[in-house]
Design a protein around this motif. Sequence first.
Motif, PDB file in Angstrom:
ATOM      1  N   ASP A   1      -1.586   0.973  -5.226  1.00  0.00           N
ATOM      2  CA  ASP A   1      -2.429   1.761  -4.337  1.00  0.00           C
ATOM      3  C   ASP A   1      -3.194   2.815  -5.125  1.00  0.00           C
ATOM      4  O   ASP A   1      -2.616   3.673  -5.793  1.00  0.00           O
ATOM      5  CB  ASP A   1      -1.557   2.428  -3.278  1.00  0.00           C
ATOM      6  CG  ASP A   1      -2.351   3.268  -2.312  1.00  0.00           C
ATOM      7  OD1 ASP A   1      -3.408   2.797  -1.858  1.00  0.00           O
ATOM      8  OD2 ASP A   1      -1.938   4.399  -2.021  1.00  0.00           O
TER       9      ASP A   1
ATOM     10  N   SER B   1      -4.834   5.474  -4.134  1.00  0.00           N
ATOM     11  CA  SER B   1      -4.548   6.852  -3.752  1.00  0.00           C
ATOM     12  C   SER B   1      -3.239   7.341  -4.356  1.00  0.00           C
ATOM     13  O   SER B   1      -3.111   8.519  -4.713  1.00  0.00           O
ATOM     14  CB  SER B   1      -4.500   6.982  -2.221  1.00  0.00           C
ATOM     15  OG  SER B   1      -5.760   6.692  -1.658  1.00  0.00           O
TER      16      SER B   1
ATOM     17  N   ARG C   1       0.851  -1.181   0.000  1.00  0.00           N
ATOM     18  CA  ARG C   1       0.000   0.000   0.000  1.00  0.00           C
ATOM     19  C   ARG C   1       0.887   1.230   0.000  1.00  0.00           C
ATOM     20  O   ARG C   1       1.900   1.299   0.649  1.00  0.00           O
ATOM     21  CB  ARG C   1      -0.925  -0.010   1.199  1.00  0.00           C
ATOM     22  CG  ARG C   1      -1.756  -1.284   1.293  1.00  0.00           C
ATOM     23  CD  ARG C   1      -2.959  -1.090   2.169  1.00  0.00           C
ATOM     24  NE  ARG C   1      -3.889  -0.133   1.576  1.00  0.00           N
ATOM     25  CZ  ARG C   1      -4.701  -0.434   0.564  1.00  0.00           C
ATOM     26  NH1 ARG C   1      -4.671  -1.627   0.010  1.00  0.00           N
ATOM     27  NH2 ARG C   1      -5.527   0.482   0.084  1.00  0.00           N
TER      28      ARG C   1
ATOM     29  N   TYR D   1     -15.561   5.714 -10.816  1.00  0.00           N
ATOM     30  CA  TYR D   1     -14.779   6.432  -9.800  1.00  0.00           C
ATOM     31  C   TYR D   1     -14.699   7.918 -10.143  1.00  0.00           C
ATOM     32  O   TYR D   1     -14.029   8.336 -11.083  1.00  0.00           O
ATOM     33  CB  TYR D   1     -13.391   5.805  -9.726  1.00  0.00           C
ATOM     34  CG  TYR D   1     -12.463   6.381  -8.689  1.00  0.00           C
ATOM     35  CD1 TYR D   1     -12.808   6.425  -7.339  1.00  0.00           C
ATOM     36  CD2 TYR D   1     -11.207   6.860  -9.056  1.00  0.00           C
ATOM     37  CE1 TYR D   1     -11.935   6.929  -6.388  1.00  0.00           C
ATOM     38  CE2 TYR D   1     -10.325   7.364  -8.116  1.00  0.00           C
ATOM     39  CZ  TYR D   1     -10.698   7.404  -6.783  1.00  0.00           C
ATOM     40  OH  TYR D   1      -9.826   7.915  -5.845  1.00  0.00           O
TER      41      TYR D   1
ATOM     42  N   HIS E   1     -14.598   4.017   5.308  1.00  0.00           N
ATOM     43  CA  HIS E   1     -14.560   3.017   4.257  1.00  0.00           C
ATOM     44  C   HIS E   1     -13.903   1.741   4.759  1.00  0.00           C
ATOM     45  O   HIS E   1     -13.121   1.756   5.707  1.00  0.00           O
ATOM     46  CB  HIS E   1     -13.726   3.521   3.067  1.00  0.00           C
ATOM     47  CG  HIS E   1     -14.485   4.354   2.091  1.00  0.00           C
ATOM     48  ND1 HIS E   1     -14.804   5.656   2.325  1.00  0.00           N
ATOM     49  CD2 HIS E   1     -14.999   4.049   0.872  1.00  0.00           C
ATOM     50  CE1 HIS E   1     -15.471   6.146   1.298  1.00  0.00           C
ATOM     51  NE2 HIS E   1     -15.607   5.193   0.401  1.00  0.00           N
TER      52      HIS E   1
ATOM     53  N   PRO F   1      -9.650   0.796   0.621  1.00  0.00           N
ATOM     54  CA  PRO F   1      -9.861   1.020  -0.806  1.00  0.00           C
ATOM     55  C   PRO F   1      -9.298  -0.134  -1.616  1.00  0.00           C
ATOM     56  O   PRO F   1      -8.361  -0.827  -1.181  1.00  0.00           O
ATOM     57  CB  PRO F   1      -9.090   2.319  -1.085  1.00  0.00           C
ATOM     58  CG  PRO F   1      -8.977   2.989   0.241  1.00  0.00           C
ATOM     59  CD  PRO F   1      -8.889   1.879   1.239  1.00  0.00           C
TER      60      PRO F   1
ATOM     61  N   ASP G   1     -12.264   5.559  -2.329  1.00  0.00           N
ATOM     62  CA  ASP G   1     -11.419   5.944  -1.199  1.00  0.00           C
ATOM     63  C   ASP G   1     -11.892   7.229  -0.525  1.00  0.00           C
ATOM     64  O   ASP G   1     -11.195   7.776   0.337  1.00  0.00           O
ATOM     65  CB  ASP G   1      -9.959   6.085  -1.635  1.00  0.00           C
ATOM     66  CG  ASP G   1      -9.774   7.111  -2.748  1.00  0.00           C
ATOM     67  OD1 ASP G   1     -10.779   7.645  -3.253  1.00  0.00           O
ATOM     68  OD2 ASP G   1      -8.610   7.366  -3.139  1.00  0.00           O
TER      69      ASP G   1
END
Length: 273
Positions: free
Chosen positions: A13, A15, A8, A47, A244, A247, A230
């Motif tokens: 990832d 983000s 991550r 998204y 959440h 993600p 996210d």
Amino acid sequence: MQTTGANRGGVNDLSSWRQTIDRLLGQNRPGAALRLLPVILRQLPHYLPAHRQMLLAFWQARRWRDGQSWALRLLRADPSQELAWAVMANAAEEIGNPSMAHRLWLSAFEQAPYNRQIRAGVVRTTLTHGSPLALNQAALATLYRHGGHWAQAATIYKSLVAAHPNRPDLQNGYLESLWQSRQADAAIDVAHELAIREQQWLLAWLVSAEIGDDDDRALAHAPLAALDADGAYVAARYGIQMIHTAPPILSVTTQEAQLFEEMSEAVDARGSV
């Protein structure tokens, strides 16, 4: 071959991809951003942060007509998104439809009355078609909304929605104003109505999740996860940190991972100059 490593903050990832694209756009590099965005959208087609990034990339590249379909998708979820209205207005100008362009610029202006580029679009198209720039009731309601005067905004939006029941942008502003002014019962009723009308209406699901009952929250979970996996769009648009599950981790090919790493290094290098 695909890589699905669980590092991550790294190449898998979501983000990290979003933030790298934001930095590319911040450096006015729309072509580079457009090379990365399809990787996210292939796996997360609804998204919203990526939809807005697509629009901003097309805006920077002045590819108005290429941005139209993305503008329409974003407006289904967020009818108050001024960038989408502005992209469509530019596209209408480009194809030589000044009357349509003027109407679209006015819609953008009603969502962002102080945006210079939007005001310029209204003035420019007024010269050939339309009425002069003026602070109408919809723009006034937006100013109340942006200033946190939620009850005043809700009062204006209530009249506007009654007069223009088929305008999603006004309904979106009305719902936000009801919700933020703590008129919970009215806000939930409007949220239910809008979610039935358009299943990708972000604010309808967000309000249901924030102030609805257990059934509302359960129903809102899947749409919110699809639209904003996210929570980045809701955080930027409404200042709310949604709770959440983790993600999704992106599944990327070796070539896509290499492209991401190259872009990340390039954006870091330019940012350090």
